[in-house]
Structures are given as structure tokens and as C-alpha cells.
Design a protein around this motif. Structure first.
Motif, PDB file in Angstrom:
ATOM      1  N   ALA A 148       0.838  -1.198   0.000  1.00 42.59           N
ATOM      2  CA  ALA A 148       0.000   0.000   0.000  1.00 42.59           C
ATOM      3  C   ALA A 148       0.871   1.245   0.000  1.00 42.59           C
ATOM      4  CB  ALA A 148      -0.901   0.012   1.231  1.00 42.59           C
ATOM      5  N   ASP A 149       0.359   2.286  -0.589  1.00 40.14           N
ATOM      6  CA  ASP A 149       0.973   3.603  -0.494  1.00 40.14           C
ATOM      7  C   ASP A 149       0.102   4.393   0.473  1.00 40.14           C
ATOM      8  OD1 ASP A 149       3.203   3.617  -2.394  1.00 40.14           O
ATOM      9  OD2 ASP A 149       1.648   3.239  -3.893  1.00 40.14           O
ATOM     10  N   ILE A 150       0.656   4.673   1.649  1.00 34.77           N
ATOM     11  CA  ILE A 150      -0.150   5.303   2.695  1.00 34.77           C
ATOM     12  C   ILE A 150       0.532   6.556   3.234  1.00 34.77           C
ATOM     13  CG2 ILE A 150      -1.172   3.105   3.398  1.00 34.77           C
ATOM     14  CD1 ILE A 150       0.769   3.207   5.838  1.00 34.77           C
ATOM     15  N   ALA A 151      -0.245   7.355   3.916  1.00 38.31           N
ATOM     16  CA  ALA A 151       0.294   8.476   4.681  1.00 38.31           C
ATOM     17  C   ALA A 151       0.182   8.095   6.149  1.00 38.31           C
ATOM     18  CB  ALA A 151      -0.508   9.744   4.404  1.00 38.31           C
ATOM     19  N   VAL A 152       1.231   8.311   6.902  1.00 38.75           N
ATOM     20  CA  VAL A 152       1.207   8.050   8.334  1.00 38.75           C
ATOM     21  C   VAL A 152       0.832   9.366   9.010  1.00 38.75           C
ATOM     22  CG1 VAL A 152       2.532   7.285  10.340  1.00 38.75           C
ATOM     23  CG2 VAL A 152       2.960   6.249   8.093  1.00 38.75           C
ATOM     24  N   LEU A 153      -0.344   9.380   9.603  1.00 37.50           N
ATOM     25  CA  LEU A 153      -0.877  10.599  10.195  1.00 37.50           C
ATOM     26  C   LEU A 153      -0.437  10.744  11.651  1.00 37.50           C
ATOM     27  CD1 LEU A 153      -4.513  10.400   8.785  1.00 37.50           C
ATOM     28  CD2 LEU A 153      -2.486  11.435   7.740  1.00 37.50           C
ATOM     29  N   ASN A 154      -0.466  11.970  12.141  1.00 34.84           N
ATOM     30  CA  ASN A 154      -0.111  12.266  13.514  1.00 34.84           C
ATOM     31  C   ASN A 154      -1.374  12.160  14.366  1.00 34.84           C
ATOM     32  OD1 ASN A 154       0.296  13.657  15.972  1.00 34.84           O
ATOM     33  ND2 ASN A 154       1.972  14.819  15.077  1.00 34.84           N
ATOM     34  N   PRO A 155      -1.504  11.099  15.188  1.00 35.43           N
ATOM     35  CA  PRO A 155      -2.737  10.912  15.966  1.00 35.43           C
ATOM     36  C   PRO A 155      -3.024  12.061  16.922  1.00 35.43           C
ATOM     37  CG  PRO A 155      -1.230   9.058  16.284  1.00 35.43           C
ATOM     38  CD  PRO A 155      -0.535  10.044  15.430  1.00 35.43           C
ATOM     39  N   GLY A 156      -1.988  12.644  17.520  1.00 36.12           N
ATOM     40  CA  GLY A 156      -2.187  13.748  18.447  1.00 36.12           C
ATOM     41  C   GLY A 156      -2.817  14.956  17.787  1.00 36.12           C
ATOM     42  N   LYS A 157      -2.386  15.269  16.573  1.00 36.05           N
ATOM     43  CA  LYS A 157      -2.943  16.418  15.836  1.00 36.05           C
ATOM     44  C   LYS A 157      -4.409  16.192  15.488  1.00 36.05           C
ATOM     45  CE  LYS A 157       0.684  19.114  14.715  1.00 36.05           C
ATOM     46  NZ  LYS A 157       0.750  20.523  14.950  1.00 36.05           N
ATOM     47  N   LEU A 158      -4.803  14.924  15.428  1.00 39.34           N
ATOM     48  CA  LEU A 158      -6.173  14.581  15.040  1.00 39.34           C
ATOM     49  C   LEU A 158      -7.067  14.262  16.238  1.00 39.34           C
ATOM     50  CD1 LEU A 158      -5.100  12.438  12.003  1.00 39.34           C
ATOM     51  CD2 LEU A 158      -6.185  14.682  11.929  1.00 39.34           C
ATOM     52  N   GLY A 159      -6.567  14.555  17.443  1.00 41.05           N
ATOM     53  CA  GLY A 159      -7.368  14.317  18.640  1.00 41.05           C
ATOM     54  C   GLY A 159      -7.455  12.867  19.051  1.00 41.05           C
ATOM     55  N   ARG A 160      -6.516  12.038  18.586  1.00 41.88           N
ATOM     56  CA  ARG A 160      -6.520  10.620  18.936  1.00 41.88           C
ATOM     57  C   ARG A 160      -5.148  10.222  19.473  1.00 41.88           C
ATOM     58  NH1 ARG A 160     -10.984   8.340  18.090  1.00 41.88           N
ATOM     59  NH2 ARG A 160     -10.104   6.272  18.309  1.00 41.88           N
ATOM     60  N   GLY A 161      -4.646  11.039  20.406  1.00 42.49           N
ATOM     61  CA  GLY A 161      -3.291  10.868  20.906  1.00 42.49           C
ATOM     62  C   GLY A 161      -3.092   9.740  21.900  1.00 42.49           C
ATOM     63  N   LEU A 162      -4.163   9.119  22.355  1.00 38.48           N
ATOM     64  CA  LEU A 162      -4.031   7.993  23.279  1.00 38.48           C
ATOM     65  C   LEU A 162      -3.839   6.718  22.460  1.00 38.48           C
ATOM     66  CD1 LEU A 162      -4.092   6.971  26.199  1.00 38.48           C
ATOM     67  CD2 LEU A 162      -6.572   6.721  25.968  1.00 38.48           C
ATOM     68  N   MET A 163      -2.655   6.136  22.569  1.00 39.86           N
ATOM     69  CA  MET A 163      -2.353   4.906  21.843  1.00 39.86           C
ATOM     70  C   MET A 163      -2.350   3.752  22.834  1.00 39.86           C
ATOM     71  SD  MET A 163      -1.932   6.179  18.840  1.00 39.86           S
ATOM     72  CE  MET A 163      -1.284   4.815  17.948  1.00 39.86           C
ATOM     73  N   LEU A 164      -2.926   2.632  22.422  1.00 37.37           N
ATOM     74  CA  LEU A 164      -3.045   1.477  23.305  1.00 37.37           C
ATOM     75  C   LEU A 164      -2.620   0.215  22.582  1.00 37.37           C
ATOM     76  CD1 LEU A 164      -6.231   3.123  23.715  1.00 37.37           C
ATOM     77  CD2 LEU A 164      -5.297   2.402  25.891  1.00 37.37           C
ATOM     78  N   ILE A 165      -2.002  -0.671  23.329  1.00 39.33           N
ATOM     79  CA  ILE A 165      -1.646  -1.994  22.832  1.00 39.33           C
ATOM     80  C   ILE A 165      -2.472  -2.975  23.643  1.00 39.33           C
ATOM     81  CG2 ILE A 165       0.192  -3.692  22.531  1.00 39.33           C
ATOM     82  CD1 ILE A 165       2.128  -1.229  22.461  1.00 39.33           C
ATOM     83  N   VAL A 166      -3.264  -3.780  22.963  1.00 36.35           N
ATOM     84  CA  VAL A 166      -4.218  -4.646  23.652  1.00 36.35           C
ATOM     85  C   VAL A 166      -4.013  -6.090  23.221  1.00 36.35           C
ATOM     86  CG1 VAL A 166      -6.662  -5.053  24.146  1.00 36.35           C
ATOM     87  CG2 VAL A 166      -5.878  -2.733  23.612  1.00 36.35           C
ATOM     88  N   GLU A 167      -3.822  -6.956  24.215  1.00 38.76           N
ATOM     89  CA  GLU A 167      -3.755  -8.400  23.965  1.00 38.76           C
ATOM     90  C   GLU A 167      -5.141  -8.974  24.224  1.00 38.76           C
ATOM     91  OE1 GLU A 167      -0.328 -10.445  25.823  1.00 38.76           O
ATOM     92  OE2 GLU A 167       0.189  -8.423  26.503  1.00 38.76           O
ATOM     93  N   VAL A 168      -5.628  -9.769  23.288  1.00 39.67           N
ATOM     94  CA  VAL A 168      -6.972 -10.334  23.403  1.00 39.67           C
ATOM     95  C   VAL A 168      -6.885 -11.853  23.345  1.00 39.67           C
ATOM     96  CG1 VAL A 168      -9.279 -10.437  22.375  1.00 39.67           C
ATOM     97  CG2 VAL A 168      -7.956  -8.315  22.249  1.00 39.67           C
ATOM     98  N   ALA A 169      -7.501 -12.511  24.330  1.00 40.65           N
ATOM     99  CA  ALA A 169      -7.594 -13.969  24.343  1.00 40.65           C
ATOM    100  C   ALA A 169      -9.051 -14.354  24.115  1.00 40.65           C
ATOM    101  CB  ALA A 169      -7.106 -14.524  25.680  1.00 40.65           C
ATOM    102  N   LEU A 170      -9.251 -15.265  23.184  1.00 42.72           N
ATOM    103  CA  LEU A 170     -10.603 -15.726  22.871  1.00 42.72           C
ATOM    104  C   LEU A 170     -10.927 -16.989  23.661  1.00 42.72           C
ATOM    105  CD1 LEU A 170     -10.636 -15.297  18.976  1.00 42.72           C
ATOM    106  CD2 LEU A 170     -11.291 -13.639  20.728  1.00 42.72           C
ATOM    107  N   THR A 171     -12.195 -17.210  23.897  1.00 44.99           N
ATOM    108  CA  THR A 171     -12.637 -18.436  24.552  1.00 44.99           C
ATOM    109  C   THR A 171     -12.529 -19.606  23.592  1.00 44.99           C
ATOM    110  OG1 THR A 171     -14.174 -17.153  25.897  1.00 44.99           O
ATOM    111  CG2 THR A 171     -14.562 -19.525  25.768  1.00 44.99           C
TER     112      THR A 171
END
Length: 158
Positions: A49-72
Motif C-alpha cells: 500500500a501507499d499510505i500516509a502516516v498521520l499524527n494521531p495527536g494532531k487529530l485528537g486521537r493521541g491515546l495509543m493502546l496496545i491490547v492483547e486479546v484472548a478468545l474463549t
């Protein structure tokens, strides 16, 4: 793939808007040759893909989270359903099916903790196949990107 192709791919990883003229100076080939090689590399699927990497903070989405999910249940249909759900969730920037104690690793953005809580209610608590999830809040984006080390890329024209 030869050293010129690797050098072209390496260059566009950090700036996919380079002109053929700019690429030619970096990899020591003619602009026309760079255009043809890049078109061939794209056709052969080397570029996802040809993408632009946006600045989340400038867009009001500055909280970044890493989430591990386990399924049943890890039945194929259940895995596929979770995959498809995460693909359509706009908050999810990346989703990986992994080995280990968890089944999936998500990287997502939120505007604040209330926004993230709403996400968990929508996608985790409302889903009976989620056994558990563990969240880490990103304190600092030390390095972001998708660059892959390429063979020969450090020796264009050599």
C-alpha cells in the motif's frame, strides 16, 4: 530482485512520493529505469500500500493502546469473525493473530480513556467469545513505521 530493486524499495519505504528523478539519484539508475522497475515491483506485489502516516495527536486521537486479546474459542469460524470485526473497527490501526498467552495483539488509538472504554464495551464486553483482554497504554511513540530491512539496499550502484 537485485540490489537496485532493493534500493528503490528501501527509498520509498520512508518517502513513497519520491519522483523517478529523485530515485535515480539515490540508486544510480536512469529515471526511466526507476519508473519501470518500480512499476514492476508494484505489479509483482512487493508494495502492499501507499499510505500516509498521520499524527494521531494532531487529530485528537493521541491515546495509543496496545491490547492483547484472548478468545474463549479458537475455532476457525470464531477466529475469522474476530478478524473481520477488527478489520472494520476504525479505532484499530493494526491487528495481529499471534501465538502465546493471547490470540490477538491490537494497536489502536483513542481520544481519551472514556473513548477507549466505549470501544471495550462495543467490541469486548458485548462479545461472548472474548475470554480476557489486557491493555498497555503507550507512554511515548519511540519508533513507528513499517520499514523492512532489505538486502543490498545499503549499497546502490555497488
Amino acid at each position: 530482485m537485485d540490489k537496485f530493486d532493493a534500493a528503490i524499495l528501501d527509498a520509498i519505504q520512508s518517502n513513497n512520493r519520491l519522483t523517478a528523478e529523485a530515485l535515480s539519484k539515490l540508486v544510480h539508475l536512469s529515471p526511466d529505469s526507476c519508473r519501470k522497475r518500480l512499476a514492476k515491483l508494484r505489479t509483482e506485489g512487493y508494495v502492499d500500500a501507499d499510505i500516509a502516516v498521520l499524527n494521531p495527536g494532531k487529530l485528537g486521537r493521541g491515546l495509543m493502546l496496545i491490547v492483547e486479546v484472548a478468545l474463549t474459542s479458537e475455532r476457525p469460524a470464531d477466529l475469522d469473525r474476530f478478524r473481520e470485526t477488527m478489520k472494520t473497527a476504525p479505532e484499530v490501526m493494526q491487528c495481529y493473530y499471534i501465538t502465546g498467552a493471547s490470540d490477538f495483539l491490537l494497536i489502536l488509538s483513542a481520544s481519551d480513556m472514556a473513548d477507549y472504554e466505549a470501544f471495550t464495551r462495543r467490541y469486548f464486553f458485548a462479545e461472548e467469545n472474548i475470554m480476557k483482554f489486557r491493555t498497555s497504554v503507550v507512554m511515548d511513540r519511540v519508533k513507528t513505521g513499517f520499514s523492512i530491512p532489505l538486502p543490498f539496499a545499503d549499497e546502490p550502484g555497488a
